[in-house]
Write a protein that holds these residues in place. Structure first.
Motif, PDB file in Angstrom:
ATOM      1  N   HIS A 164       0.879  -1.172   0.012  1.00  0.00           N
ATOM      2  CA  HIS A 164       0.094   0.013  -0.128  1.00  0.00           C
ATOM      3  C   HIS A 164       0.919   1.164   0.009  1.00  0.00           C
ATOM      4  CE1 HIS A 164      -3.780  -2.153   0.982  1.00  0.00           C
ATOM      5  NE2 HIS A 164      -2.772  -3.021   1.654  1.00  0.00           N
ATOM      6  N   HIS A 165       0.480   2.225  -0.619  1.00  0.00           N
ATOM      7  CA  HIS A 165       1.082   3.680  -0.676  1.00  0.00           C
ATOM      8  C   HIS A 165       0.137   4.777  -0.300  1.00  0.00           C
ATOM      9  CE1 HIS A 165       4.370   1.680  -2.970  1.00  0.00           C
ATOM     10  NE2 HIS A 165       3.524   1.227  -3.559  1.00  0.00           N
ATOM     11  N   VAL A 166       0.824   5.579   0.930  1.00  0.00           N
ATOM     12  CA  VAL A 166      -0.020   6.779   1.364  1.00  0.00           C
ATOM     13  C   VAL A 166       0.591   7.590   1.535  1.00  0.00           C
ATOM     14  CG1 VAL A 166      -1.733   4.961   2.336  1.00  0.00           C
ATOM     15  CG2 VAL A 166       0.238   5.756   3.688  1.00  0.00           C
ATOM     16  N   ILE A 167      -0.038   8.918   1.646  1.00  0.00           N
ATOM     17  CA  ILE A 167       0.501  10.267   1.663  1.00  0.00           C
ATOM     18  C   ILE A 167      -0.032  10.674   3.047  1.00  0.00           C
ATOM     19  CG2 ILE A 167       0.852  12.416   0.885  1.00  0.00           C
ATOM     20  CD1 ILE A 167       1.935  10.556  -0.874  1.00  0.00           C
ATOM     21  N   ILE A 168       1.080  10.948   3.893  1.00  0.00           N
ATOM     22  CA  ILE A 168       0.719  11.419   5.367  1.00  0.00           C
ATOM     23  C   ILE A 168       1.240  12.956   5.253  1.00  0.00           C
ATOM     24  CG2 ILE A 168       1.251  11.328   7.936  1.00  0.00           C
ATOM     25  CD1 ILE A 168       2.025   8.694   7.418  1.00  0.00           C
ATOM     26  N   LEU A 169       0.040  13.971   5.578  1.00  0.00           N
ATOM     27  CA  LEU A 169       0.292  15.077   5.741  1.00  0.00           C
ATOM     28  C   LEU A 169       1.012  15.309   6.898  1.00  0.00           C
ATOM     29  CD1 LEU A 169      -2.231  14.885   3.663  1.00  0.00           C
ATOM     30  CD2 LEU A 169      -2.430  17.282   4.193  1.00  0.00           C
ATOM     31  N   THR A 170       1.984  15.877   7.096  1.00  0.00           N
ATOM     32  CA  THR A 170       3.123  16.211   8.268  1.00  0.00           C
ATOM     33  C   THR A 170       3.326  17.465   8.561  1.00  0.00           C
ATOM     34  OG1 THR A 170       4.254  13.904   7.735  1.00  0.00           O
ATOM     35  CG2 THR A 170       5.210  15.664   9.251  1.00  0.00           C
ATOM     36  N   ALA A 171       2.529  17.899   9.828  1.00  0.00           N
ATOM     37  CA  ALA A 171       2.737  19.315  10.043  1.00  0.00           C
ATOM     38  C   ALA A 171       4.125  19.783  10.431  1.00  0.00           C
ATOM     39  CB  ALA A 171       1.882  19.840  10.796  1.00  0.00           C
ATOM     40  N   SER A 172       4.874  20.941   9.975  1.00  0.00           N
ATOM     41  CA  SER A 172       6.066  21.443  10.418  1.00  0.00           C
ATOM     42  C   SER A 172       5.930  22.498  11.490  1.00  0.00           C
ATOM     43  CB  SER A 172       7.176  21.406   9.203  1.00  0.00           C
ATOM     44  OG  SER A 172       6.446  22.456   8.455  1.00  0.00           O
ATOM     45  N   SER A 173       5.239  23.342  11.058  1.00  0.00           N
ATOM     46  CA  SER A 173       4.551  24.491  11.937  1.00  0.00           C
ATOM     47  C   SER A 173       3.235  25.041  11.845  1.00  0.00           C
ATOM     48  CB  SER A 173       5.625  25.791  11.530  1.00  0.00           C
ATOM     49  OG  SER A 173       5.203  26.173  10.410  1.00  0.00           O
ATOM     50  N   TRP A 174       2.837  25.556  12.904  1.00  0.00           N
ATOM     51  CA  TRP A 174       1.708  25.951  13.036  1.00  0.00           C
ATOM     52  C   TRP A 174       1.348  27.197  13.752  1.00  0.00           C
ATOM     53  CZ3 TRP A 174       3.074  21.351  14.504  1.00  0.00           C
ATOM     54  CH2 TRP A 174       3.305  21.004  15.926  1.00  0.00           C
ATOM     55  N   GLU A 175       0.450  28.100  13.540  1.00  0.00           N
ATOM     56  CA  GLU A 175       0.144  29.243  14.473  1.00  0.00           C
ATOM     57  C   GLU A 175      -1.208  29.545  14.466  1.00  0.00           C
ATOM     58  OE1 GLU A 175       1.488  33.162  12.538  1.00  0.00           O
ATOM     59  OE2 GLU A 175       2.722  31.550  11.492  1.00  0.00           O
ATOM     60  N   ALA A 176      -1.921  30.319  15.440  1.00  0.00           N
ATOM     61  CA  ALA A 176      -3.131  30.664  15.376  1.00  0.00           C
ATOM     62  C   ALA A 176      -3.174  31.871  14.730  1.00  0.00           C
ATOM     63  CB  ALA A 176      -3.744  30.996  16.982  1.00  0.00           C
ATOM     64  N   PRO A 177      -3.787  32.240  13.557  1.00  0.00           N
ATOM     65  CA  PRO A 177      -3.874  33.450  12.848  1.00  0.00           C
ATOM     66  C   PRO A 177      -4.400  34.616  13.456  1.00  0.00           C
ATOM     67  CG  PRO A 177      -5.111  31.907  11.691  1.00  0.00           C
ATOM     68  CD  PRO A 177      -4.664  31.021  12.967  1.00  0.00           C
ATOM     69  N   PHE A 178      -5.175  34.336  14.346  1.00  0.00           N
ATOM     70  CA  PHE A 178      -6.035  35.625  14.980  1.00  0.00           C
ATOM     71  C   PHE A 178      -5.477  35.884  16.494  1.00  0.00           C
ATOM     72  CE2 PHE A 178      -8.636  33.642  11.802  1.00  0.00           C
ATOM     73  CZ  PHE A 178      -8.482  35.077  10.929  1.00  0.00           C
ATOM     74  N   ASP A 179      -4.473  35.312  16.856  1.00  0.00           N
ATOM     75  CA  ASP A 179      -4.219  35.562  18.475  1.00  0.00           C
ATOM     76  C   ASP A 179      -3.401  36.962  18.526  1.00  0.00           C
ATOM     77  OD1 ASP A 179      -4.637  33.191  19.545  1.00  0.00           O
ATOM     78  OD2 ASP A 179      -2.651  32.354  19.182  1.00  0.00           O
TER      79      ASP A 179
END
Length: 107
Positions: free
Chosen positions: A92-107
């Motif tokens: 099986h071949h799958v693609i995993i979405l791996t988050a490297s950074s995130w931020e709350a845009p309205f803080d």
């Protein structure tokens, strides 16, 4: 030819992240909901899609996961991670979405 392997989305978390700790690193797995508006027979309709993501951190940086709570609206940047595995003799071949950074845009 340059190839790019990244994504950027703005989404809302559907549940608190599930964090698994290993000896040196930890992974947070979480779902997000994204919306878009589409025109159906002259009427605007909201369409919601759901995606699963993961994020990795060294254990000393696991506090980065504190913001991954249900309902949190985040701007997320990450990469597509291709994974191959075998189950019952079938590859099986799958693609995993791996988050490297995130931020709350309205803080």
């Amino acid at each position: 030819m340059n190839t790019f392997n990244d994504f950027q989305i703005t989404a809302r978390l559907t549940a608190d992240a599930k964090i698994t700790k290993f000896q040196n690193t930890s992974v947070a797995r979480f779902g997000v909901a994204v919306t878009r508006t589409e025109n159906v027979n002259g009427e605007e309709k909201k369409v919601v899609g759901f995606m699963n993501l993961e994020a990795w951190r060294k254990n000393e940086k696991v506090s980065d996961f504190d913001s991954l709570k249900k309902g949190q609206y985040l701007f997320i940047h990450g990469v597509f991670k291709p994974v191959e595995y075998e189950k019952d003799g079938v590859k099986h071949h799958v693609i995993i979405l791996t988050a490297s950074s995130w931020e709350a845009p309205f803080d």
